[in-house]
Design an enzyme around this catalytic site. Sequence first.
Site, PDB file in Angstrom:
ATOM      1  N   GLY A 328      29.464 -67.932  20.637  1.00 30.81           N
ATOM      2  CA  GLY A 328      29.892 -69.327  20.541  1.00 30.81           C
ATOM      3  C   GLY A 328      29.580 -69.869  19.163  1.00 30.81           C
ATOM      4  O   GLY A 328      30.454 -70.090  18.324  1.00 30.81           O
ATOM      5  N   CYS A 407      18.523 -96.788  19.135  1.00 26.50           N
ATOM      6  CA  CYS A 407      17.300 -97.557  19.297  1.00 26.50           C
ATOM      7  C   CYS A 407      16.081 -96.677  19.532  1.00 26.50           C
ATOM      8  O   CYS A 407      15.350 -96.879  20.502  1.00 26.50           O
ATOM      9  CB  CYS A 407      17.462 -98.506  20.466  1.00 26.50           C
ATOM     10  SG  CYS A 407      18.786 -99.654  20.181  1.00 26.50           S
TER      11      CYS A 407
HETATM   12  N1  LLP Z   1      26.945 -66.607  26.859  1.00 29.74           N
HETATM   13  C1  LLP Z   1      26.090 -67.228  27.662  1.00 29.74           C
HETATM   14  C2  LLP Z   1      25.918 -66.754  29.023  1.00 29.74           C
HETATM   15  C3  LLP Z   1      25.344 -68.323  27.203  1.00 29.74           C
HETATM   16  O1  LLP Z   1      24.483 -68.929  28.006  1.00 29.74           O
HETATM   17  C4  LLP Z   1      25.515 -68.770  25.867  1.00 29.74           C
HETATM   18  C5  LLP Z   1      24.768 -69.893  25.342  1.00 29.74           C
HETATM   19  C6  LLP Z   1      26.460 -68.110  25.062  1.00 29.74           C
HETATM   20  C7  LLP Z   1      27.139 -67.014  25.579  1.00 29.74           C
HETATM   21  C8  LLP Z   1      26.737 -68.511  23.645  1.00 29.74           C
HETATM   22  O2  LLP Z   1      25.631 -68.367  22.816  1.00 29.74           O
HETATM   23  P1  LLP Z   1      25.786 -68.557  21.235  1.00 29.74           P
HETATM   24  O3  LLP Z   1      26.634 -67.434  20.706  1.00 29.74           O
HETATM   25  O4  LLP Z   1      26.449 -69.869  21.019  1.00 29.74           O
HETATM   26  O5  LLP Z   1      24.408 -68.530  20.749  1.00 29.74           O
HETATM   27  N2  LLP Z   1      22.469 -76.027  23.004  1.00 29.74           N
HETATM   28  C9  LLP Z   1      21.735 -74.977  22.324  1.00 29.74           C
HETATM   29  C10 LLP Z   1      22.322 -73.620  22.578  1.00 29.74           C
HETATM   30  C11 LLP Z   1      22.373 -73.265  24.044  1.00 29.74           C
HETATM   31  C12 LLP Z   1      23.033 -71.954  24.289  1.00 29.74           C
HETATM   32  C13 LLP Z   1      23.251 -71.748  25.736  1.00 29.74           C
HETATM   33  N3  LLP Z   1      23.949 -70.558  26.070  1.00 29.74           N
HETATM   34  C14 LLP Z   1      21.698 -75.285  20.829  1.00 29.74           C
HETATM   35  O6  LLP Z   1      22.248 -76.294  20.429  1.00 29.74           O
HETATM   36  O7  LLP Z   1      21.096 -74.547  20.063  1.00 29.74           O
END
Ligand code: LLP
Length: 481
Positions: A328, A407
């Site tokens: 992602g 705020c």
């Molecule tokens: N696949 C699964 C099952 C996941 O839970 C996630 C992310 C991804 C793929 C994608 O991961 P990436 O390639 O984006 O690292 N809100 C947090 C990140 C949470 C990620 C949750 N799962 C942040 O802003 O750092």
Amino acid sequence: MSGAPESMDHRPLGDLLCPEPDERPDLWPWSARRREDGALEIGGAALPDLARDFATPAFILDRADLRGRAGVWATAMAEEFWDGYGMAGADAFYAGKAFLSSDVVRTVTGEGMGVDTASLGELTMALRAGAEPSRIGLHGNNKLNSEIELALTAGDGAGIGRIFIDSLAEVAQIERIASALGTTARVMVRVKTGVHAGGNEYVSTGHEDQKFGVGAFDGQLDEVIAAVEASPHLELRGLHSHIGSQIQGTAAFEEAAGIICGLAARISTGIGRPLPEIDLGGGVGVAYTGDDPVPTSPVEAARAIAAAVRGACEELGMPIPRVSVEPGRSTIAPAMVSLYRVGAVKDATLGEDAAEALHGRRRYIAVDGGMSDNIRPALYGARYTATLANRVSDAPPVRSRIVGKHCESGDVIVWDVDLPADTAAGDLLVVPVTGAYGYSMASNYNMLTKPGVLAVENGEAEWIMRPQSIEDLLALDPGCR
Ligand code: LLP
């Protein structure tokens, strides 16, 4: 760990300057460049022109950059797992939680990625945008019946490609719904590998003591597999592991790949046939500031995973499965920036510690957005950087904290950055690398409207997500009509 990062106050002024696009291209969309008049340009459009003709705050997406990154992920996986190399093929699924819109779905699927979803909203968006159902996955540790029903009926009843089972109870839930619909669900089982990786405790998911997946070494996985095998409406496709997010290097992925292959071998022996697929999740990190290392490229990640899978399968004497990943952040984070207009500027007098290095003051520069469009600094202590988007300046640097208009004092967008002393109301600030988990985690705190997402390409800009209006917010309140 969450909230404010360890203070970097003592670093000398000038040490926290935002790298320009030509200094650290990995922090910027591919088309970003500084014009001769000092304005920053993305996708052939000058940011001051976009601010004037559209709005601030805004997320700006370099669509060609996203297309490129998606293409690189899809191609890297296809190349490294090519059957000509004795592999069984591979897939890259874009993790929609990072940021999803119909335009993004079309852009990434046009380059050969599938789409990974984790809710009814994400799944509906992916389907509505025209993603091929067989190239969609559904995650979730607590799936709703409605999510499973849509997953099984999409594509004129053929269903989506894979549902990731996250618990024993879910086996019965999916079996019941699939049986009622008279269909078969293709499932993979999400396991905890024990590999602990990722930038922040909140986003690290492979270890035992957290809510996702089933234990691999405590009997849980075997129970789930037995239940799936006993369910006439479930087809077991393989195993899944997601070890965390914002991971640097390839070692943790290689380790997880080896563990998943070992588990796949154990299960194959138990059920008497090989598992056709494994999925190693997302997690490849990006750089957010000039302090961060240049990140692992998709090609490096795919190559390392391919070597680890091949090595493990040879050792285990098992056929190489088809391999997928779900990137992602690394697909979209650097393709987008946030553009803000500077408002109130004030100086805070510092305590003795920092006074010497910073000439006694920290400047607070308030912009027209805040924690409602980027919660990551407040939630994870995440670090970003920022620079002027409308001009360059020779004024000396001042240690500055970019804050929003909410705020609370934790409403920080950039904890520490050196900005020119003449930065003033009306200037434009750009924060790079906000494409992932910015808009998708945005809120309406203080009833601020969410900014829009502007896609730019060949000098043309269009909203792919229009900014919310106050009327959009009020429309939810029956008493306000
Ligand atoms: N696949 C699964 C099952 C996941 O839970 C996630 C992310 C991804 C793929 C994608 O991961 P990436 O390639 O984006 O690292 N809100 C947090 C990140 C949470 C990620 C949750 N799962 C942040 O802003 O750092």
